[in-house]
Design an enzyme around this catalytic site. Structure first.
Site, short mmCIF file in Angstrom:
data_model
loop_
_atom_site.label_atom_id
_atom_site.label_comp_id
_atom_site.label_asym_id
_atom_site.label_seq_id
_atom_site.Cartn_x
_atom_site.Cartn_y
_atom_site.Cartn_z
N HIS A 12 -60.89 41.00 -46.40
CA HIS A 12 -60.13 40.40 -45.27
C HIS A 12 -58.68 40.05 -45.64
O HIS A 12 -58.08 39.16 -45.02
CB HIS A 12 -60.87 39.14 -44.79
CG HIS A 12 -60.92 38.02 -45.79
ND1 HIS A 12 -61.96 37.12 -45.83
CD2 HIS A 12 -60.09 37.66 -46.79
CE1 HIS A 12 -61.74 36.26 -46.81
NE2 HIS A 12 -60.61 36.57 -47.41
N HIS A 59 -59.97 29.48 -44.80
CA HIS A 59 -59.19 29.25 -46.02
C HIS A 59 -58.40 27.94 -45.91
O HIS A 59 -57.17 27.94 -45.92
CB HIS A 59 -58.24 30.40 -46.27
CG HIS A 59 -58.91 31.72 -46.50
ND1 HIS A 59 -59.47 32.47 -45.50
CD2 HIS A 59 -59.12 32.42 -47.64
CE1 HIS A 59 -59.99 33.57 -46.01
NE2 HIS A 59 -59.80 33.57 -47.30
N HIS A 193 -60.84 39.47 -56.83
CA HIS A 193 -59.46 39.00 -56.81
C HIS A 193 -59.37 37.56 -57.28
O HIS A 193 -60.30 36.79 -57.12
CB HIS A 193 -58.79 39.17 -55.44
CG HIS A 193 -59.36 38.43 -54.26
ND1 HIS A 193 -60.67 38.51 -53.85
CD2 HIS A 193 -58.77 37.60 -53.36
CE1 HIS A 193 -60.85 37.79 -52.76
NE2 HIS A 193 -59.70 37.20 -52.44
N GLU A 240 -66.05 35.02 -52.79
CA GLU A 240 -66.21 35.34 -51.36
C GLU A 240 -67.34 36.35 -51.14
O GLU A 240 -67.94 36.40 -50.06
CB GLU A 240 -64.90 35.91 -50.79
CG GLU A 240 -63.80 34.87 -50.65
CD GLU A 240 -62.47 35.45 -50.15
OE1 GLU A 240 -61.58 34.66 -49.81
OE2 GLU A 240 -62.30 36.69 -50.10
#
Ligand code: DHB
Ligand code: FE
Length: 285
Positions: A12, A59, A193, A240
């Site tokens: 995303h 977030h 990431h 995530e």
């Protein structure tokens, strides 16, 4: 009855949304990424979900240190794109499905999973970027969308096992809803990431690809992976990926993989994407 026909997994990355909104999808940097979603747009135009149950993470946009539910289900009529600091994305408002969402809330809570109910919330890139990747830039999203927010931002995140089991409870809930609906479940976020600290920029292609293999073929084994392995191997934001296990838990043990795509990098992130159909729902030709 409502039935879950397919699952979609996708990253995303917010810069993907900016590339779409600013007309940059054809640039040398972005074109290879968007090529990986061409099949997906055609596939979803044929599959035509009535509802997408969209598992994503906020977030620190709608939630923050003042309040961070582990699992929160959007029961409202609609959810606006959030202003994450540079104005809301120019994307359609998300229309929910309150009747189905409340049914899922009741079923899943009485199936022993605690949920928070949200009636009002703005949705950030975690939800809008997957929609843009799958549907492009329509005037209105072509189906109802139920946001399901998972906390992977503030420690502690839920375990992969809990996410996988929750997916099964969500499936029982959806399949006991007395309306003939074609429902997709999406798991979003990831892949490897890390946006912060000395390891910022970490990408782990080998681990990501093993994850893609396992989530298709051995989800039960994958569910047992401890969260520390996600953080160690896939970076602090790689956690995530536990959200993909909610999607996978809601599908058949055996699935048909329609599409798999992996691309490095988009911004700081390894992008992964899967389309899985439930074997029990695949129409034999
Ligand atoms: C990036 C990726 C994310 O998942 C996110 O939430 C924010 C930024 C990035 O790669 O830049
Ligand atoms: Fe993210």
């Amino acid at each position: 009855m409502a039935r879950i026909t397919a699952g979609v997994a996708t990253s995303h990355v917010p810069a993907i949304g900016a590339a779409i909104d600013q007309g940059m999808t054809g640039t040398d940097y972005w074109a290879p990424l968007f090529r990986g979603y061409e099949f997906s747009k055609q596939w979803i135009a044929k599959s035509k979900p009535d509802v997408v149950f969209l598992v994503y993470n906020d977030h620190a946009t709608a939630f923050g240190l003042d309040l961070f539910p582990t699992f929160a289900l959007g029961c409202g009529e609609e959810f606006k794109p959030a202003d994450e600091g540079w104005g809301p994305r120019p994307v359609p408002i998300v229309k929910g499905h309150p009747d189905l969402a409340w049914h899922i809330t009741q079923s899943v809570i009485q199936d022993d999973f605690d949920l928070t109910v949200i009636n009002e919330m703005d949705v950030d890139h975690g939800l809008t970027v997957p929609l843009s990747l799958m549907f492009g830039q329509p005037e209105a999203w072509p189906c109802r969308i139920i946001p399901f927010a998972v906390n992977v931002v503030v420690y502690p995140p839920p375990s992969g096992q809990r996410c996988y089991n929750l997916g099964k409870a969500i499936r029982r809930a959806i399949e006991s809803f007395d309306e003939d609906l074609n429902v997709h479940i999406w798991g979003t976020g990831g892949m490897s990431h890390q946006l912060q600290g000395p390891r910022a920029g970490l990408i782990n292609k080998e681990w990501d690809n093993a994850f893609l293999d396992q989530i298709v073929a051995n989800p039960r084994g994958l569910a047992a992976k401890p969260h520390l392995e996600y953080v160690r191997e896939a970076g602090s934001e790689g956690i995530e990926l536990v959200m993909w296990l909610i999607m996978r838990g809601a599908l058949d043990d055996e699935v048909v993989q329609r599409h798999r795509f992996y691309h490095v990098p988009a911004s700081n992130t390894a992008v992964g994407h899967l389309i899985l159909e439930n074997s029990s729902q695949v129409e034999e030709i």
